[in-house]
Design a protein around this motif. Structure first.
Motif, PDB file in Angstrom:
ATOM      1  N   GLU A 192       0.828  -1.210   0.000  1.00  0.00           N
ATOM      2  CA  GLU A 192       0.000   0.000   0.000  1.00  0.00           C
ATOM      3  C   GLU A 192       0.864   1.262   0.000  1.00  0.00           C
TER       4      GLU A 192
ATOM      5  N   LYS B 112       2.732   0.945  -3.663  1.00  0.00           N
ATOM      6  CA  LYS B 112       1.726   0.848  -4.730  1.00  0.00           C
ATOM      7  C   LYS B 112       2.313   0.384  -6.080  1.00  0.00           C
TER       8      LYS B 112
ATOM      9  N   ARG C  65       2.586  -1.810  -9.509  1.00  0.00           N
ATOM     10  CA  ARG C  65       1.573  -2.290 -10.451  1.00  0.00           C
ATOM     11  C   ARG C  65       1.255  -3.759 -10.203  1.00  0.00           C
TER      12      ARG C  65
ATOM     13  N   LYS D  66      -6.671  -8.394  -6.202  1.00  0.00           N
ATOM     14  CA  LYS D  66      -6.668  -7.047  -6.767  1.00  0.00           C
ATOM     15  C   LYS D  66      -6.876  -6.098  -5.591  1.00  0.00           C
TER      16      LYS D  66
ATOM     17  N   SER E 110      -7.158  -2.701  -3.277  1.00  0.00           N
ATOM     18  CA  SER E 110      -7.960  -1.484  -3.423  1.00  0.00           C
ATOM     19  C   SER E 110      -7.140  -0.307  -3.952  1.00  0.00           C
ATOM     20  N   PHE E 111      -5.806  -0.386  -3.857  1.00  0.00           N
ATOM     21  CA  PHE E 111      -4.933   0.688  -4.324  1.00  0.00           C
ATOM     22  C   PHE E 111      -4.318   0.357  -5.689  1.00  0.00           C
ATOM     23  N   ASN E 112      -5.015  -0.488  -6.472  1.00  0.00           N
ATOM     24  CA  ASN E 112      -4.677  -0.814  -7.875  1.00  0.00           C
ATOM     25  C   ASN E 112      -3.412  -1.637  -8.053  1.00  0.00           C
ATOM     26  N   THR E 113      -3.045  -2.429  -7.079  1.00  0.00           N
ATOM     27  CA  THR E 113      -1.934  -3.372  -7.214  1.00  0.00           C
ATOM     28  C   THR E 113      -2.516  -4.769  -7.393  1.00  0.00           C
ATOM     29  N   ILE E 114      -1.962  -5.521  -8.332  1.00  0.00           N
ATOM     30  CA  ILE E 114      -2.306  -6.935  -8.473  1.00  0.00           C
ATOM     31  C   ILE E 114      -1.247  -7.713  -7.703  1.00  0.00           C
TER      32      ILE E 114
ATOM     33  N   TYR F 204      -3.321 -12.305 -17.678  1.00  0.00           N
ATOM     34  CA  TYR F 204      -3.736 -10.934 -17.445  1.00  0.00           C
ATOM     35  C   TYR F 204      -3.028 -10.023 -18.429  1.00  0.00           C
TER      36      TYR F 204
ATOM     37  N   LEU G 261      -1.803  -6.395 -18.734  1.00  0.00           N
ATOM     38  CA  LEU G 261      -1.512  -5.227 -17.903  1.00  0.00           C
ATOM     39  C   LEU G 261      -1.586  -3.977 -18.773  1.00  0.00           C
TER      40      LEU G 261
END
Length: 75
Positions: free
Chosen positions: A13, A16, A18, A33, A35-39, A72, A74
């Motif tokens: 977090e 952050k 990718r 996934k 909430s802060f857009n990191t997989i 996936y 990206l």
């Protein structure tokens, strides 16, 4: 997520990234996934499961042996 991974989640977090990948011995694999857009991908790298990830350009694929399990794109 397991309680033992709370420090990892806090670090993700903060930074952050990718994509974050972790591997150790546990059952199967998991994709989160955040909430802060990191997989965040956790794979079982043991000889029993033989799960691994290949990242090529903007494509991330999860394999077991030579069989693709998930893919996936990206962006």
């Amino acid at each position: 997520h397991h309680n033992s991974s709370q420090s990892l989640i806090k670090a993700l977090e903060l930074v952050k990234p990718r994509v974050a990948v972790n591997g150790h011995i546990h059952q199967n694999y998991a994709i989160y996934k955040m909430s802060f857009n990191t997989i965040y991908i956790n794979v079982d790298t043991s000889q029993q499961s033989r799960t691994y990830i290949i990242l090529q350009k903007q494509r991330l694929a999860i394999y077991r042996d030579f069989t693709m399990l998930e893919e996936y794109q990206l962006s």
